[in-house]
Design a protein around this motif. Structure first.
Motif, PDB file in Angstrom:
ATOM      1  N   SER A  69       0.811  -1.222   0.000  1.00 52.50           N
ATOM      2  CA  SER A  69       0.000   0.000   0.000  1.00 52.50           C
ATOM      3  C   SER A  69       0.843   1.270   0.000  1.00 52.50           C
ATOM      4  CB  SER A  69      -0.931  -0.003   1.206  1.00 52.50           C
ATOM      5  OG  SER A  69      -1.802  -1.096   1.152  1.00 52.50           O
ATOM      6  N   HIS A  70       1.965   1.270   0.720  1.00 56.02           N
ATOM      7  CA  HIS A  70       2.837   2.455   0.717  1.00 56.02           C
ATOM      8  C   HIS A  70       3.385   2.713  -0.685  1.00 56.02           C
ATOM      9  CE1 HIS A  70       3.839   2.368   5.275  1.00 56.02           C
ATOM     10  NE2 HIS A  70       2.891   3.239   5.031  1.00 56.02           N
ATOM     11  N   GLY A  73       0.745   3.953  -3.074  1.00 56.81           N
ATOM     12  CA  GLY A  73       0.477   5.375  -2.867  1.00 56.81           C
ATOM     13  C   GLY A  73       1.592   6.259  -3.388  1.00 56.81           C
ATOM     14  N   ILE A  76       1.180   6.562  -7.054  1.00 53.74           N
ATOM     15  CA  ILE A  76       0.050   7.448  -7.347  1.00 53.74           C
ATOM     16  C   ILE A  76       0.486   8.905  -7.164  1.00 53.74           C
ATOM     17  CG2 ILE A  76      -2.239   8.185  -6.566  1.00 53.74           C
ATOM     18  CD1 ILE A  76      -2.852   5.259  -5.954  1.00 53.74           C
ATOM     19  N   GLY A  77       1.281   9.179  -6.125  1.00 51.47           N
ATOM     20  CA  GLY A  77       1.810  10.536  -5.922  1.00 51.47           C
ATOM     21  C   GLY A  77       2.722  10.965  -7.049  1.00 51.47           C
ATOM     22  N   HIS A 126      -5.122   0.053   5.112  1.00 51.25           N
ATOM     23  CA  HIS A 126      -4.602   0.282   3.753  1.00 51.25           C
ATOM     24  C   HIS A 126      -4.875   1.699   3.258  1.00 51.25           C
ATOM     25  CE1 HIS A 126      -3.307  -3.786   3.294  1.00 51.25           C
ATOM     26  NE2 HIS A 126      -4.519  -4.254   3.560  1.00 51.25           N
ATOM     27  N   ARG A 129      -2.208   3.884   4.665  1.00 55.28           N
ATOM     28  CA  ARG A 129      -0.919   3.632   4.013  1.00 55.28           C
ATOM     29  C   ARG A 129      -0.866   4.232   2.618  1.00 55.28           C
ATOM     30  NH1 ARG A 129      -1.087  -2.206   5.267  1.00 55.28           N
ATOM     31  NH2 ARG A 129      -0.444  -2.331   7.418  1.00 55.28           N
ATOM     32  N   ILE A 130      -1.936   4.084   1.867  1.00 56.10           N
ATOM     33  CA  ILE A 130      -1.960   4.651   0.510  1.00 56.10           C
ATOM     34  C   ILE A 130      -1.875   6.174   0.589  1.00 56.10           C
ATOM     35  CG2 ILE A 130      -3.404   4.992  -1.532  1.00 56.10           C
ATOM     36  CD1 ILE A 130      -4.368   2.116  -1.172  1.00 56.10           C
ATOM     37  N   PHE A 131      -2.589   6.774   1.531  1.00 53.47           N
ATOM     38  CA  PHE A 131      -2.587   8.226   1.663  1.00 53.47           C
ATOM     39  C   PHE A 131      -1.203   8.763   2.038  1.00 53.47           C
ATOM     40  CE2 PHE A 131      -3.403  12.156   4.118  1.00 53.47           C
ATOM     41  CZ  PHE A 131      -3.897  12.919   3.065  1.00 53.47           C
ATOM     42  N   GLY A 133       1.618   7.257   1.583  1.00 51.71           N
ATOM     43  CA  GLY A 133       2.482   6.998   0.431  1.00 51.71           C
ATOM     44  C   GLY A 133       2.295   8.043  -0.648  1.00 51.71           C
ATOM     45  N   PHE A 134       1.037   8.425  -0.882  1.00 53.86           N
ATOM     46  CA  PHE A 134       0.727   9.472  -1.852  1.00 53.86           C
ATOM     47  C   PHE A 134       1.401  10.784  -1.457  1.00 53.86           C
ATOM     48  CE2 PHE A 134      -2.012  13.132  -2.759  1.00 53.86           C
ATOM     49  CZ  PHE A 134      -1.960  13.139  -4.142  1.00 53.86           C
TER      50      PHE A 134
END
Length: 163
Positions: A69-70, A73, A76-77, A126, A129-131, A133-134
């Motif tokens: 998930s990291h 993200g 995606i960033g 998740h 983590r995605i946020f 990472g973004f």
């Protein structure tokens, strides 16, 4: 002053590579559910850039994505900032100190999430983590692009001759 045309090469390449890695991450569980042998190749290719711990990955059809998930993200960033720079290059015209500070601030949530997970042995969800990472991916690429733009801008200025 807008960046020169060749400056757009880096955000374009970053957008293409980020899209590729995100697509491969989606493709890995799909090919595994379709029982295609290429799924093992996709997972092993993505293992070079991500640990792929199943507890930290998104899942689709009883199979985990090819990126945690990291990392998902972060890519995606990267993609978001690349598209923002390509669409509106004026966002590069900021003070270098502002960029350094905001990029550092965007990294703090990722560092805090990793430290808390390792210290307390608790996993964040998740979405969190995605946020984070973004945020980290956006800050990292934005800092890199602004730094390169400022370096290019400083080296192309005509130097004054003092007599």
């Amino acid at each position: 002053m807008n960046p020169p045309k060749r400056f757009y090469l880096l955000p374009t390449i970053t957008a293409i590579l980020s899209s590729f890695f995100l697509f491969m991450s989606f493709l890995a569980p799909l090919t595994e559910t379709w029982m295609l042998e290429i799924s093992t190749d996709i997972y092993s290719f993505l293992r070079n850039i991500c640990h792929q711990m199943p507890s930290r990955c998104l899942w689709y059809a009883n199979s985990n994505f090819g990126l945690c998930s990291h990392c998902f993200g972060i890519f995606i960033g990267f993609l978001s900032v690349s598209l923002l720079i390509l669409k509106s290059p004026r966002v590069l015209r900021v003070q270098f100190r502002t960029t350094l500070g905001s990029s550092f601030l965007l990294f703090i949530p990722l560092i805090a999430d990793v430290v808390i997970e390792s210290w307390r042995h608790e996993l964040s969800n998740h979405a969190c983590r995605i946020f984070v990472g973004f945020l980290a991916g956006s800050g990292c690429l934005y800092f890199l692009l602004v730094t390169l733009f400022k370096l290019k801008q400083n080296t192309t200025k005509p130097q004054e001759v003092y007599q």
